[in-house]
Enzyme design. Structure first.
Site, PDB file in Angstrom:
ATOM      1  N   TYR A   1      23.247   7.017  41.645  1.00 14.94           N
ATOM      2  CA  TYR A   1      21.979   7.759  41.666  1.00 14.94           C
ATOM      3  C   TYR A   1      21.177   7.535  40.394  1.00 14.94           C
ATOM      4  CZ  TYR A   1      19.274  11.423  44.047  1.00 14.94           C
ATOM      5  OH  TYR A   1      18.316  12.115  44.740  1.00 14.94           O
TER       6      TYR A   1
ATOM      7  N   LYS B   1      15.664  14.137  39.235  1.00 15.62           N
ATOM      8  CA  LYS B   1      15.941  15.380  39.949  1.00 15.62           C
ATOM      9  C   LYS B   1      16.226  16.526  38.978  1.00 15.62           C
ATOM     10  CE  LYS B   1      15.435  14.329  44.295  1.00 15.62           C
ATOM     11  NZ  LYS B   1      14.342  14.946  45.087  1.00 15.62           N
TER      12      LYS B   1
END
Length: 255
Positions: free
Chosen positions: A154, A161
């Site tokens: 990620y 995020k």
């Protein structure tokens, strides 16, 4: 009587019938809401086609969250269809491939900046652009993937995020005096276009259902969509700055 009777929602990020945003729009209509979608550029045709597949066809307004012009004109464009918004759904995220899939150490700032602008700063941009249409009692809900951990592959999207989640808390602080709530839903992995575009995302998906006390169906976006709509309903009038996990319980487990 539906959960959202009489409410009008602006929903971003509807691209396919498999997207979480699509199910948010679909279920919102079934619960009595009027829905307006946003899109831009080449994806606008896709969004318009999907809009025709909803229970009730809805308008699509131009919005690129990185465009100052689009943000400035958003309220005017939405006013062509409604005079207010009871809820805004942020379902927007993008990161160049160069900052994903094991490229954390080699990523360059220009590409990281793109990920952070589109995936985090845009929450503030969207909320501020929509605020003139949002009366007290309205709300903003965004979709996140739990940024408490360093997930495999990620990489800088995880950092984006984390910024997204922090942005939501500051929006809750600054929009609260106007009676506007800001909350997030942290979803488990769902096989959306955004997820499948991340190289090696199967490393995150692997074993998720086995770790989830409730189990987890990565093909089912409905539970996440329902949580979004619940937060936009009148049943959470004093909740803001919150992150609701819809992940089968994985976030609470030690392994």
């Amino acid at each position: 009587m539906g959960l959202l009777d009489g409410k009008t929602l602006l929903v971003t990020g509807v691209l396919t019938e498999g997207s979480i945003a699509y199910h948010v729009a679909r279920l919102a209509q079934l619960e009595g809401a009027t829905v307006i979608l946003t899109s831009f550029g080449r994806t606008a045709r896709l969004t318009a086609a999907i809009a025709r597949r909803l229970p009730h066809e809805c308008p699509v307004v131009q919005l690129d969250v990185t465009s100052d012009e689009d943000l400035t004109l958003l309220a005017e464009r939405v006013r062509e269809h409604t005079d207010h918004l009871d809820g805004v759904v942020h379902s927007i995220g993008f990161a160049p491939q160069t900052v994903l899939g094991g490229n954390f150490l080699s990523a360059q700032w220009q590409d990281v900046a793109t990920a952070i602008q589109v995936s985090a700063f845009s929450l503030k941009s969207l909320a501020v652009a929509a605020q003139p249409l949002m009366p007290p009692g309205s709300g903003v809900v965004g979709l996140t993937f739990d940024a408490s951990f360093a997930w495999p592959v990620y990489d800088w999207m995880g950092v984006a995020k984390a910024a997204f989640e922090s942005t939501s808390r500051y929006l809750a602080r600054d929009l609260g005096p106007a009676g506007i709530r800001c909350n997030l839903v942290a979803a488990g992995p769902v096989k959306t276009t955004a997820a499948t575009s991340i190289p090696g995302f199967e490393k995150i998906e692997s074993g998720w259902s086995a770790r989830a006390p409730l189990g987890w169906d990565m093909t089912d976006a409905v539970p996440t969509a329902k949580a979004v709509l619940a937060l936009l309903s009148d049943w959470f009038p004093a909740t803001t700055g919150e992150i609701v996990h819809v992940d089968g319980g994985v976030h609470a487990m030690g392994s």
